[in-house]
Design an enzyme around this catalytic site. Sequence first.
Site, PDB file in Angstrom:
ATOM      1  N   ARG A   1     -80.791  24.632 -51.206  1.00 24.77           N
ATOM      2  CA  ARG A   1     -79.667  25.419 -50.564  1.00 24.77           C
ATOM      3  C   ARG A   1     -78.359  24.630 -51.343  1.00 24.77           C
ATOM      4  O   ARG A   1     -78.248  23.404 -51.161  1.00 24.77           O
ATOM      5  CB  ARG A   1     -79.361  25.450 -49.390  1.00 24.77           C
TER       6      ARG A   1
ATOM      7  N   ASP B   1     -80.145  20.668 -43.211  1.00 23.70           N
ATOM      8  CA  ASP B   1     -78.925  20.498 -43.376  1.00 23.70           C
ATOM      9  C   ASP B   1     -78.369  19.443 -44.042  1.00 23.70           C
ATOM     10  O   ASP B   1     -78.764  18.266 -43.674  1.00 23.70           O
ATOM     11  CB  ASP B   1     -77.989  20.882 -42.008  1.00 23.70           C
TER      12      ASP B   1
HETATM   13  C1  LIG Z   1     -76.263  29.625 -45.029  1.00 21.45           C
HETATM   14  C2  LIG Z   1     -75.272  28.621 -44.908  1.00 21.45           C
HETATM   15  C3  LIG Z   1     -75.713  27.102 -44.637  1.00 21.45           C
HETATM   16  C4  LIG Z   1     -74.725  26.088 -44.892  1.00 21.45           C
HETATM   17  N1  LIG Z   1     -75.298  24.987 -44.593  1.00 21.45           N
HETATM   18  C5  LIG Z   1     -74.379  23.809 -44.802  1.00 21.45           C
HETATM   19  C6  LIG Z   1     -74.960  22.755 -44.674  1.00 21.45           C
HETATM   20  O1  LIG Z   1     -76.001  22.278 -44.486  1.00 21.45           O
HETATM   21  N2  LIG Z   1     -73.880  21.410 -44.925  1.00 21.45           N
HETATM   22  C7  LIG Z   1     -72.611  21.801 -45.301  1.00 21.45           C
HETATM   23  O2  LIG Z   1     -71.834  20.990 -45.393  1.00 21.45           O
HETATM   24  N3  LIG Z   1     -72.037  22.817 -45.177  1.00 21.45           N
HETATM   25  C8  LIG Z   1     -73.037  23.951 -44.961  1.00 21.45           C
HETATM   26  N4  LIG Z   1     -72.406  25.519 -45.240  1.00 21.45           N
HETATM   27  C9  LIG Z   1     -71.171  25.642 -45.072  1.00 21.45           C
HETATM   28  C10 LIG Z   1     -70.584  25.717 -46.574  1.00 21.45           C
HETATM   29  O3  LIG Z   1     -70.508  24.302 -47.259  1.00 21.45           O
HETATM   30  C11 LIG Z   1     -68.854  26.207 -46.480  1.00 21.45           C
HETATM   31  O4  LIG Z   1     -68.299  25.149 -45.717  1.00 21.45           O
HETATM   32  C12 LIG Z   1     -68.873  27.394 -45.912  1.00 21.45           C
HETATM   33  O5  LIG Z   1     -69.992  28.161 -46.162  1.00 21.45           O
HETATM   34  C13 LIG Z   1     -67.525  28.123 -46.669  1.00 21.45           C
HETATM   35  O6  LIG Z   1     -67.373  28.200 -47.966  1.00 21.45           O
HETATM   36  P1  LIG Z   1     -67.790  29.524 -48.756  1.00 21.45           P
HETATM   37  O7  LIG Z   1     -68.742  29.100 -49.865  1.00 21.45           O
HETATM   38  O8  LIG Z   1     -68.233  30.598 -47.866  1.00 21.45           O
HETATM   39  O9  LIG Z   1     -66.397  29.738 -49.550  1.00 21.45           O
HETATM   40  P2  LIG Z   1     -65.069  29.954 -48.879  1.00 21.45           P
HETATM   41  O10 LIG Z   1     -63.988  29.700 -50.071  1.00 21.45           O
HETATM   42  O11 LIG Z   1     -64.872  29.155 -47.498  1.00 21.45           O
HETATM   43  O12 LIG Z   1     -64.866  31.514 -48.366  1.00 21.45           O
HETATM   44  C14 LIG Z   1     -64.819  32.305 -49.589  1.00 21.45           C
HETATM   45  C15 LIG Z   1     -64.572  33.858 -48.876  1.00 21.45           C
HETATM   46  O13 LIG Z   1     -65.650  34.102 -48.046  1.00 21.45           O
HETATM   47  C16 LIG Z   1     -65.063  34.769 -46.921  1.00 21.45           C
HETATM   48  N5  LIG Z   1     -65.026  34.204 -45.692  1.00 21.45           N
HETATM   49  C17 LIG Z   1     -65.255  32.840 -45.447  1.00 21.45           C
HETATM   50  N6  LIG Z   1     -65.750  32.427 -44.161  1.00 21.45           N
HETATM   51  C18 LIG Z   1     -65.644  33.283 -43.543  1.00 21.45           C
HETATM   52  C19 LIG Z   1     -65.344  33.509 -42.329  1.00 21.45           C
HETATM   53  N7  LIG Z   1     -65.701  32.708 -41.132  1.00 21.45           N
HETATM   54  N8  LIG Z   1     -65.157  34.979 -41.708  1.00 21.45           N
HETATM   55  C20 LIG Z   1     -65.049  36.043 -42.721  1.00 21.45           C
HETATM   56  N9  LIG Z   1     -64.915  35.819 -43.920  1.00 21.45           N
HETATM   57  C21 LIG Z   1     -65.208  34.534 -44.394  1.00 21.45           C
HETATM   58  C22 LIG Z   1     -63.690  35.199 -47.250  1.00 21.45           C
HETATM   59  O14 LIG Z   1     -63.435  36.045 -47.988  1.00 21.45           O
HETATM   60  C23 LIG Z   1     -63.126  33.871 -48.028  1.00 21.45           C
HETATM   61  O15 LIG Z   1     -62.044  34.207 -48.947  1.00 21.45           O
HETATM   62  C24 LIG Z   1     -73.607  26.563 -45.229  1.00 21.45           C
HETATM   63  C25 LIG Z   1     -72.973  27.718 -45.593  1.00 21.45           C
HETATM   64  C26 LIG Z   1     -73.877  28.872 -45.596  1.00 21.45           C
HETATM   65  C27 LIG Z   1     -73.419  30.281 -45.943  1.00 21.45           C
END
Ligand SMILES: Cc1cc2nc3c(=O)[nH]c(=O)nc-3n(C[C@H](O)[C@H](O)[C@H](O)COP(=O)(O)OP(=O)(O)OC[C@H]3O[C@@H](n4cnc5c(N)ncnc54)[C@H](O)[C@@H]3O)c2cc1C
Length: 306
Positions: A182, A132
Amino acid sequence: MLRSLFIAAAGSSRLERLVESAPVSKGIARRFVAGSSADEALRVSRGLADDGLAVTLDHLVEDTRTIEQAVTVRDEYVSLLGRLKHSGLTPAAEVSLKLSALGQRIDEKLAREHAHAICAAAAEAGTSVTLDAEDHTTTDATLETLLELRGEFPNTGAVLQAHLRRTEGDCRELSTAGSRVRLCKGAYSEPESVAFQSALDVDKSFVRCLNILMSGEGYPMVATHDPRLIAIGEDRARWFDRSTGEYEFQLLYGVRPDEQARLAAGGHTVRVYLPYGQQWYGYLMRRIAERPAGMGLVAKVVTSRK
Ligand SMILES: Cc1cc2nc3c(=O)[nH]c(=O)nc-3n(C[C@H](O)[C@H](O)[C@H](O)COP(=O)(O)OP(=O)(O)OC[C@H]3O[C@@H](n4cnc5c(N)ncnc54)[C@H](O)[C@@H]3O)c2cc1C
């Protein structure tokens, strides 16, 4: 504003005690966390596998401050990997780990040794490990550890955060044959000197990085719930002629499960990031922070107190 409130709540031990002991909390946590034990994590992994979804398991650890804690985390992962193998869940189930949980802040060399032991257990179990990404002060050290581990375990996955200004360059460097990367937006609050601050700039960077990874020779893992970015991911996979098995989508357990099912039904490989462990409070608060509608959930917890 609400986001910062929940991120601050993630670090509050008073609120932690209140939420952890409230009657409805466990039900809410269950939406995003498999449970507190490896048994529960295996049970949920089995259910996801039966639905055609791959899994990456994350043992939740908030703050590793001692070498003993770091050793416990290492042992938990090694034992989990053995159990995944014996349950027939590998190779579809892999693990994600944070070097900080393995003691990176206490003793970097020791954290690398722990990561090496976990990669060896993953190889023995026929699966892989993804490191991560944490805050930007750890990026160089984490990527160095990644390259060292890849010398022996080439399938070790990297995580790159689109909100960091450096990430396009990192995508180019890591777009080599077989390199599992990722791409996510980035979950940590970072200064303007190193990270894009507006959602639009982060999204644009995500697309530039995605183009580099999808046109490169590696294995892109598109980690987002954002409908627009998922659509662009689907488009780029088609455009660059990638077939199933040459890229994957990744989403968090409990977030947009209908979208997870839709993507899997459409023939994409979908991996669910599945956290488990007793220290679920901070993780839950960060998930709620991403979705201000989650405010209602916390109000429910607080008013459910006797
Ligand atoms: C598999 C995976 C691994 C990850 N690993 C890391 C890592 O190692 N390091 C790191 O810094 N970050 C990690 N992240 C987190 C990532 O960086 C984001 O903070 C997080 O995924 C939110 O961004 P988003 O791309 O979903 O977009 P966002 O702009 O947050 O969300 C876009 C849309 O997705 C939907 N959505 C988002 N969150 C939710 C929720 N909780 N409930 C319901 N709907 C929701 C909504 O429709 C929202 O409008 C990871 C995320 C995923 C999916």
